[in-house]
Design an enzyme around this catalytic site. Structure first.
Site, PDB file in Angstrom:
ATOM      1  N   LYS A 160     -10.914   2.119  -2.563  1.00 49.41           N
ATOM      2  CA  LYS A 160     -10.140   1.612  -1.434  1.00 49.41           C
ATOM      3  C   LYS A 160      -8.657   1.874  -1.662  1.00 49.41           C
ATOM      4  O   LYS A 160      -8.269   2.054  -2.814  1.00 49.41           O
ATOM      5  CB  LYS A 160     -10.394   0.115  -1.235  1.00 49.41           C
ATOM      6  N   ASP A 188      -4.793  -4.771   2.048  1.00 46.46           N
ATOM      7  CA  ASP A 188      -5.243  -4.750   0.652  1.00 46.46           C
ATOM      8  C   ASP A 188      -6.499  -5.604   0.447  1.00 46.46           C
ATOM      9  O   ASP A 188      -7.379  -5.243  -0.329  1.00 46.46           O
ATOM     10  CB  ASP A 188      -4.114  -5.273  -0.254  1.00 46.46           C
ATOM     11  N   HIS A 248     -15.391  -3.224  -5.218  1.00 47.41           N
ATOM     12  CA  HIS A 248     -15.918  -3.894  -6.410  1.00 47.41           C
ATOM     13  C   HIS A 248     -16.284  -5.362  -6.148  1.00 47.41           C
ATOM     14  O   HIS A 248     -17.012  -5.964  -6.923  1.00 47.41           O
ATOM     15  CB  HIS A 248     -14.952  -3.748  -7.598  1.00 47.41           C
ATOM     16  N   GLU A 251      -4.525 -15.777  -5.078  1.00 49.48           N
ATOM     17  CA  GLU A 251      -4.365 -15.272  -6.445  1.00 49.48           C
ATOM     18  C   GLU A 251      -3.030 -15.730  -7.024  1.00 49.48           C
ATOM     19  O   GLU A 251      -2.028 -15.776  -6.298  1.00 49.48           O
ATOM     20  CB  GLU A 251      -4.347 -13.740  -6.450  1.00 49.48           C
ATOM     21  N   LYS A 277      -0.825 -13.736  -2.552  1.00 51.25           N
ATOM     22  CA  LYS A 277      -0.434 -13.448  -3.935  1.00 51.25           C
ATOM     23  C   LYS A 277       0.618 -14.457  -4.374  1.00 51.25           C
ATOM     24  O   LYS A 277       1.287 -15.071  -3.540  1.00 51.25           O
ATOM     25  CB  LYS A 277       0.167 -12.051  -4.022  1.00 51.25           C
ATOM     26  N   HIS A 284     -12.280  -6.185   1.238  1.00 48.85           N
ATOM     27  CA  HIS A 284     -13.028  -7.182   0.458  1.00 48.85           C
ATOM     28  C   HIS A 284     -13.501  -8.371   1.304  1.00 48.85           C
ATOM     29  O   HIS A 284     -14.670  -8.738   1.289  1.00 48.85           O
ATOM     30  CB  HIS A 284     -12.166  -7.728  -0.678  1.00 48.85           C
ATOM     31  N   LYS A 319     -19.746  -8.223  -7.631  1.00 48.22           N
ATOM     32  CA  LYS A 319     -19.638  -9.514  -8.324  1.00 48.22           C
ATOM     33  C   LYS A 319     -20.950 -10.250  -8.083  1.00 48.22           C
ATOM     34  O   LYS A 319     -21.405 -10.367  -6.939  1.00 48.22           O
ATOM     35  CB  LYS A 319     -18.456 -10.315  -7.768  1.00 48.22           C
TER      36      LYS A 319
END
Ligand code: BG6
Length: 454
Positions: free
Chosen positions: A135, A222, A165, A203, A327, A227, A169
């Site tokens: 990505k 992002d 990814h 995060e 973030k 995701h 998970k």
């Protein structure tokens, strides 16, 4: 014959931080055929020895606990070629060196995806070749379509791995087991019983020296475009007949198609964006986002995005799905929370207890269900309890699982061409309205719980 790997962007951070440690795990678990070699390609003027030394150094940092024998096994398989991805002759000679089918892994900056695929489409790659694209898959709908068209010039869809990814998970994969191997949830998994769903990925990490990528991307592109929309597909999908690649991805893309494409007015009502200002995350002081190295304040990039989506179908009509990611937040909060509706009638003489809440949490991976039961003392006083269980530990890290699927040619958990395009078509009206300034760019201090959205 097991395909060899050709890693484009071999000198980059992704290769040494994620791919090589993942290969160490794959080799350790015995999943990499002893004949498979790994050819690194980049513009760095390195010899194969220098490349091996670079990877060995970086593995000391990123795979410090690995067994030296496994590291030696990996290093033995490595080779290196200096080449520019736009140089047809150079790439042609790379693939001559490989001989058989190869897995081309694009561990490259996104701006090089299209030029690389263009060069590959000029080459006659052997049958059985595969391609892995990281990505972000494009920067908008148009570029994603173009990338898909170019990829299809050289690869059948079954040989294409648009990787995410998050889908690797284990706790995310457990959504499928939880929903489709239990009668008790699926019967309630709809608008009649669920009030809202929150998918949160807050995060503590901030920019981490990624300004060259992140400042042109932002939280919506992002995290949410890929995701979090992927997590939404797993929560929202209809029960699949089987877990084969076509079936599962048909069900996922149906969810994306059901997501309402917002008008500019709806973008104003249902979305928020913000960026962090100076603050402190734990003990780490952070400057204003706009003062971070490499950031261009004129781009007005968001480091926090929240969008409330609506799925226009029978199952979900009227149920808001709140997707959010930021973030430099106070704490890591990675979870999917399903809020059930209150009971229709309460016979107990007390104020209504909170409705049931199902929480799927990552890091630590845990599932909990909040239920109301008769408490101690007077049994007709209700008490809230949390039924909790830890989810099983991931046997292989997400990137190793991702490589395993690529090695085995299993596309079930890779993003299909239409999924990538549908995701962009959801996000694009939001990006457009934001760039027209229709939604204010709020601020929040680094280390806080985010902007005030009241
Ligand atoms: C990446 C994003 O894809 O996922 C990062 O580019 C983000 O910005 C990361 O931090 C989160 O993934 P993980 O697995 O580290 O939680």
């Amino acid at each position: 014959m097991a395909p060899d790997f050709v890693i484009f962007g071999a000198a980059g951070d992704l290769t040494s931080r994620y791919l090589m440690p993942a290969l160490v795990h794959v080799i350790k678990a015995g999943y990499l055929d002893p004949t498979v070699s790994i050819l690194g390609v980049s513009r760095q003027d390195w010899t194969p020895q220098q490349f091996r030394r670079h990877i060995a150094d970086r593995l000391q940092q990123h795979a410090a606990d690995a067994d030296p024998e496994i590291i030696a096994n990996l290093l033995d398989r490595l080779d290196y070629r200096q080449a520019d991805v736009t140089d047809r002759a150079a790439l042609s000679s790379v693939f001559h060196q490989v001989k058989g089918p190869a897995i081309s892994y694009l561990a490259l900056p996104p701006s090089l995806f299209i030029p690389t695929v263009e060069t590959l489409s000029d080459l006659d790659l052997p049958r059985g070749s595969r391609i892995v694209v990281e990505k972000p898959f494009g920067t908008d709908l148009e570029s994603a379509k173009r990338l898909n068209r170019l990829i299809h010039d050289s690869f059948d869809e079954g040989a294409v791995f648009r990787v995410d990814h998050f889908l690797m998970k284990q706790t995310i994969q457990n959504i499928l087991g939880l929903r489709f191997a239990n009668r008790i949830f699926e019967m309630l998994w709809n608008r009649d019983h669920i009030e809202r769903v929150e998918i949160t990925w807050d995060e503590t990490v901030a920019l981490e020296r990624r300004a060259s990528y992140y400042d042109r991307s932002g939280a919506l592109r992002d995290m949410i475009q890929n995701h979090l929309l992927q997590l939404l597909t797993l929560v929202g999908m209809e029960p699949p007949v089987s877990l084969d690649a076509r079936e599962l991805r048909d069900r996922k893309v149906a969810v994306l198609r059901a997501v309402r494409r917002y008008t500019p007015d709806e973008v104003e009502r249902f979305t928020h964006r913000a960026r962090y200002t100076a603050g402190q995350v734990g003990a780490v002081p952070l400057p204003n986002y706009t003062d971070e190295d490499g950031v261009d304040p004129e781009l007005r990039t968001e480091t926090f995005a929240q969008v409330t989506l609506h799925l226009d179908n029978w199952r979900w009509s009227g149920v808001p799905f709140v997707l959010r990611s930021g973030k430099a937040m106070a704490a890591d909060r990675h979870e999917i929370v399903v809020h059930f509706r209150p009971v229709p009638h309460l016979a107990f003489e007390q104020s209504p207890p909170p409705p049931n809440v199902l929480r799927l949490q990552l890091n630590p991976d845990r599932m909990s269900l909040g239920v109301n039961i008769n408490g101690p003392g007077n049994p007709f006083d209700l008490e809230r309890v949390e039924l909790k269980t830890d989810c099983c530990r991931q046997d292989l890290p997400a990137y190793a699982r991702l490589l395993l699927d690529v090695i085995e040619g299993d596309t079930m958990l890779s993003i299909r061409d239409d999924e990538a395009e549908e995701s962009w078509s959801i996000v694009e009206p939001i990006l457009n309205a934001w760039s027209e300034g229709r939604v204010p760019l709020l601020e929040y201090p680094a280390g806080s719980t985010g902007p005030n959205l009241a």
